[in-house]
Design a protein around this motif. Structure first.
Motif, PDB file in Angstrom:
ATOM      1  N   GLU A 134     -10.713  28.798 -51.259  1.00  0.00           N
ATOM      2  CA  GLU A 134     -10.306  29.678 -50.163  1.00  0.00           C
ATOM      3  C   GLU A 134      -9.488  28.876 -49.155  1.00  0.00           C
ATOM      4  O   GLU A 134      -9.852  27.752 -48.785  1.00  0.00           O
ATOM      5  CB  GLU A 134     -11.536  30.272 -49.487  1.00  0.00           C
ATOM      6  CG  GLU A 134     -11.211  31.215 -48.339  1.00  0.00           C
ATOM      7  CD  GLU A 134     -12.457  31.698 -47.601  1.00  0.00           C
ATOM      8  OE1 GLU A 134     -12.296  32.508 -46.662  1.00  0.00           O
ATOM      9  OE2 GLU A 134     -13.574  31.246 -47.951  1.00  0.00           O
ATOM     10  N   PHE A 135      -8.388  29.462 -48.713  1.00  0.00           N
ATOM     11  CA  PHE A 135      -7.541  28.792 -47.718  1.00  0.00           C
ATOM     12  C   PHE A 135      -6.936  29.837 -46.792  1.00  0.00           C
ATOM     13  O   PHE A 135      -7.019  31.047 -47.047  1.00  0.00           O
ATOM     14  CB  PHE A 135      -6.446  27.961 -48.403  1.00  0.00           C
ATOM     15  CG  PHE A 135      -5.494  28.757 -49.258  1.00  0.00           C
ATOM     16  CD1 PHE A 135      -4.333  29.304 -48.716  1.00  0.00           C
ATOM     17  CD2 PHE A 135      -5.756  28.954 -50.602  1.00  0.00           C
ATOM     18  CE1 PHE A 135      -3.454  30.039 -49.492  1.00  0.00           C
ATOM     19  CE2 PHE A 135      -4.878  29.694 -51.388  1.00  0.00           C
ATOM     20  CZ  PHE A 135      -3.733  30.238 -50.837  1.00  0.00           C
ATOM     21  N   LYS A 136      -6.331  29.364 -45.702  1.00  0.00           N
ATOM     22  CA  LYS A 136      -5.704  30.277 -44.745  1.00  0.00           C
ATOM     23  C   LYS A 136      -4.210  29.997 -44.631  1.00  0.00           C
ATOM     24  O   LYS A 136      -3.778  28.847 -44.699  1.00  0.00           O
ATOM     25  CB  LYS A 136      -6.344  30.131 -43.364  1.00  0.00           C
ATOM     26  CG  LYS A 136      -7.742  30.712 -43.258  1.00  0.00           C
ATOM     27  CD  LYS A 136      -8.298  30.592 -41.847  1.00  0.00           C
ATOM     28  CE  LYS A 136      -7.692  31.612 -40.905  1.00  0.00           C
ATOM     29  NZ  LYS A 136      -8.344  31.602 -39.574  1.00  0.00           N
ATOM     30  N   ARG A 184     -15.470  38.572 -45.663  1.00  0.00           N
ATOM     31  CA  ARG A 184     -14.017  38.414 -45.590  1.00  0.00           C
ATOM     32  C   ARG A 184     -13.370  38.919 -46.871  1.00  0.00           C
ATOM     33  O   ARG A 184     -13.874  38.672 -47.969  1.00  0.00           O
ATOM     34  CB  ARG A 184     -13.630  36.938 -45.398  1.00  0.00           C
ATOM     35  CG  ARG A 184     -14.172  36.301 -44.149  1.00  0.00           C
ATOM     36  CD  ARG A 184     -13.629  34.883 -43.993  1.00  0.00           C
ATOM     37  NE  ARG A 184     -13.990  34.019 -45.107  1.00  0.00           N
ATOM     38  CZ  ARG A 184     -15.158  33.412 -45.242  1.00  0.00           C
ATOM     39  NH1 ARG A 184     -16.112  33.599 -44.349  1.00  0.00           N
ATOM     40  NH2 ARG A 184     -15.394  32.621 -46.276  1.00  0.00           N
ATOM     41  N   LEU A 185     -12.242  39.587 -46.732  1.00  0.00           N
ATOM     42  CA  LEU A 185     -11.457  39.964 -47.901  1.00  0.00           C
ATOM     43  C   LEU A 185     -10.500  38.823 -48.217  1.00  0.00           C
ATOM     44  O   LEU A 185      -9.668  38.459 -47.390  1.00  0.00           O
ATOM     45  CB  LEU A 185     -10.676  41.254 -47.651  1.00  0.00           C
ATOM     46  CG  LEU A 185     -11.487  42.550 -47.674  1.00  0.00           C
ATOM     47  CD1 LEU A 185     -10.593  43.735 -47.372  1.00  0.00           C
ATOM     48  CD2 LEU A 185     -12.198  42.745 -49.016  1.00  0.00           C
ATOM     49  N   ASN A 214      -4.758  34.858 -42.088  1.00  0.00           N
ATOM     50  CA  ASN A 214      -5.243  35.566 -43.260  1.00  0.00           C
ATOM     51  C   ASN A 214      -5.876  34.621 -44.278  1.00  0.00           C
ATOM     52  O   ASN A 214      -5.531  33.440 -44.356  1.00  0.00           O
ATOM     53  CB  ASN A 214      -4.086  36.338 -43.914  1.00  0.00           C
ATOM     54  CG  ASN A 214      -3.479  37.353 -42.955  1.00  0.00           C
ATOM     55  OD1 ASN A 214      -4.185  37.999 -42.199  1.00  0.00           O
ATOM     56  ND2 ASN A 214      -2.163  37.475 -42.983  1.00  0.00           N
ATOM     57  N   TYR A 215      -6.788  35.199 -45.089  1.00  0.00           N
ATOM     58  CA  TYR A 215      -7.548  34.422 -46.071  1.00  0.00           C
ATOM     59  C   TYR A 215      -7.002  34.676 -47.481  1.00  0.00           C
ATOM     60  O   TYR A 215      -6.796  35.827 -47.873  1.00  0.00           O
ATOM     61  CB  TYR A 215      -9.026  34.805 -46.020  1.00  0.00           C
ATOM     62  CG  TYR A 215      -9.671  34.530 -44.680  1.00  0.00           C
ATOM     63  CD1 TYR A 215     -10.249  33.290 -44.409  1.00  0.00           C
ATOM     64  CD2 TYR A 215      -9.696  35.503 -43.686  1.00  0.00           C
ATOM     65  CE1 TYR A 215     -10.835  33.025 -43.170  1.00  0.00           C
ATOM     66  CE2 TYR A 215     -10.280  35.253 -42.444  1.00  0.00           C
ATOM     67  CZ  TYR A 215     -10.848  34.015 -42.197  1.00  0.00           C
ATOM     68  OH  TYR A 215     -11.421  33.759 -40.973  1.00  0.00           O
ATOM     69  N   TYR A 216      -6.808  33.603 -48.210  1.00  0.00           N
ATOM     70  CA  TYR A 216      -6.267  33.700 -49.562  1.00  0.00           C
ATOM     71  C   TYR A 216      -7.074  32.824 -50.510  1.00  0.00           C
ATOM     72  O   TYR A 216      -7.890  32.002 -50.090  1.00  0.00           O
ATOM     73  CB  TYR A 216      -4.796  33.280 -49.586  1.00  0.00           C
ATOM     74  CG  TYR A 216      -3.915  34.144 -48.707  1.00  0.00           C
ATOM     75  CD1 TYR A 216      -3.454  35.373 -49.158  1.00  0.00           C
ATOM     76  CD2 TYR A 216      -3.582  33.742 -47.414  1.00  0.00           C
ATOM     77  CE1 TYR A 216      -2.651  36.177 -48.344  1.00  0.00           C
ATOM     78  CE2 TYR A 216      -2.789  34.543 -46.602  1.00  0.00           C
ATOM     79  CZ  TYR A 216      -2.333  35.755 -47.073  1.00  0.00           C
ATOM     80  OH  TYR A 216      -1.562  36.557 -46.274  1.00  0.00           O
ATOM     81  N   GLY A 217      -6.828  33.012 -51.806  1.00  0.00           N
ATOM     82  CA  GLY A 217      -7.556  32.237 -52.797  1.00  0.00           C
ATOM     83  C   GLY A 217      -6.674  31.827 -53.954  1.00  0.00           C
ATOM     84  O   GLY A 217      -5.650  32.453 -54.246  1.00  0.00           O
TER      85      GLY A 217
END
Length: 303
Positions: A18-20, A137-138, A24-27
């Motif tokens: 997981e990173f930002k 978190r999505l 926003n949060y992404y993977g």
């Protein structure tokens, strides 16, 4: 960072980093990651694509840096001192992605990952391959292959490898494909049809493919409906390794040749595929090699 994949093969699980980027949060699938490096001021490249931030040389290798904020049309962070580079390896290519913060690794099941609907990925144009909720978190799993291939089309399917095959004979052996990318599955089908394979069924993921195989089995019509299976590895609901394990563990299905065709085919993934019984494994750009392997497994003399 040690990103060795410790998961047992065929369990339908993966690890997501997981990173930002911005707020926003992404993977990203850990299987794609080579290492994570603290931000370094890149060396700019004249006349490069604006999404290419520059290059750096962590050891004896020059690696291009893609700025994910620019890819997603977000505002640039003023002070990148605490930012990170996620260095990836897929499609036989090393690429660094500039992100703002790395938060940690989550072990999840592919069955918990939701494929974005058409409102998010209109006509396959979006950059999300999946969405998962973790701790409220999505997290959006990005299509890194698509990002890279849009910047450098040469990294995508090598369609030129099959352009000379359009004079081959037509073959009606039924082929079933498990591929979650609508754009890629369409390109693969077009290439296979050009190579003479005209009886192709496409499924969106491993689960949909497995359900079809179970129906053929129930109807007592396996060989009439499937002569060969082609599967990606990364797919929501059920991944290609789980599909391979199910097929090759089934007494009535294990004789059907199965090819893993994925951007993730590296040495470690190849060992996993071999353990699971895959008949062949190829990296996604190699569409010409895919046709050659199909010819071999189906006893066809390619022309």
């Amino acid at each position: 960072m040690d990103t060795g994949i410790l998961l047992e093969s065929g369990t339908n699980e993966l690890e997501i980093l997981e990173f930002k980027v911005g707020k926003n949060y992404y993977g990203i699938n850990v299987a794609k990651i080579r290492e994570i490096i603290s931000y370094q001021v890149p060396t700019p490249i004249p006349n490069a694509d604006p999404r290419i931030e520059g290059i750096f040389m962590p050891r004896d290798e020059i690696i291009s840096i893609i700025n994910l904020a620019k890819v997603m049309n977000m505002e640039k962070v003023d002070d990148p001192a605490n930012d990170m580079f996620i260095v990836t390896n897929f499609n036989k290519l090393n690429t660094a992605f500039h992100v703002n913060n790395v938060l940690g690794i989550h072990r999840v099941s592919w069955s918990d990952i939701i494929k974005p609907d058409s409102t998010i990925n209109t006509a396959g144009e979006g950059m999300a391959t999946g969405i998962i909720r973790i701790d409220g978190r999505l997290i959006i799993i990005l299509d890194f292959e698509k990002i890279v291939s849009e910047i450098n089309p040469e990294t995508g399917l090598k369609i030129s490898d099959v352009e000379h095959m359009n004079r081959r004979e037509r073959y009606d052996m039924p082929i079933i494909i498990a591929e979650d990318s609508a754009l890629l599955s369409k390109m693969i089908v077009n290439c296979l049809e050009q190579a003479g394979y005209t009886n192709i069924t496409v499924t969106d993921n491993g689960k949909e493919c497995w359900d079809k195989l179970l129906k053929y089995k129930k109807d007592g019509a396996i060989d009439e409906n499937v002569s060969l299976i082609i599967t990606d590895i990364e797919m929501p609901q059920m991944d290609g390794h789980r599909l391979t394990k199910l097929v090759k563990s089934d007494e009535e299905l294990k004789h059907v040749p199965l090819i893993i065709f994925s951007s993730l085919v590296n040495d470690e993934m190849r060992r996993k595929g071999e353990q699971l019984g895959a008949d062949a494994q190829l990296s996604k750009p190699e569409i010409g090699e895919l046709v050659n392997e199909m010819d071999k497994l189906l006893g066809i003399s390619g022309k």
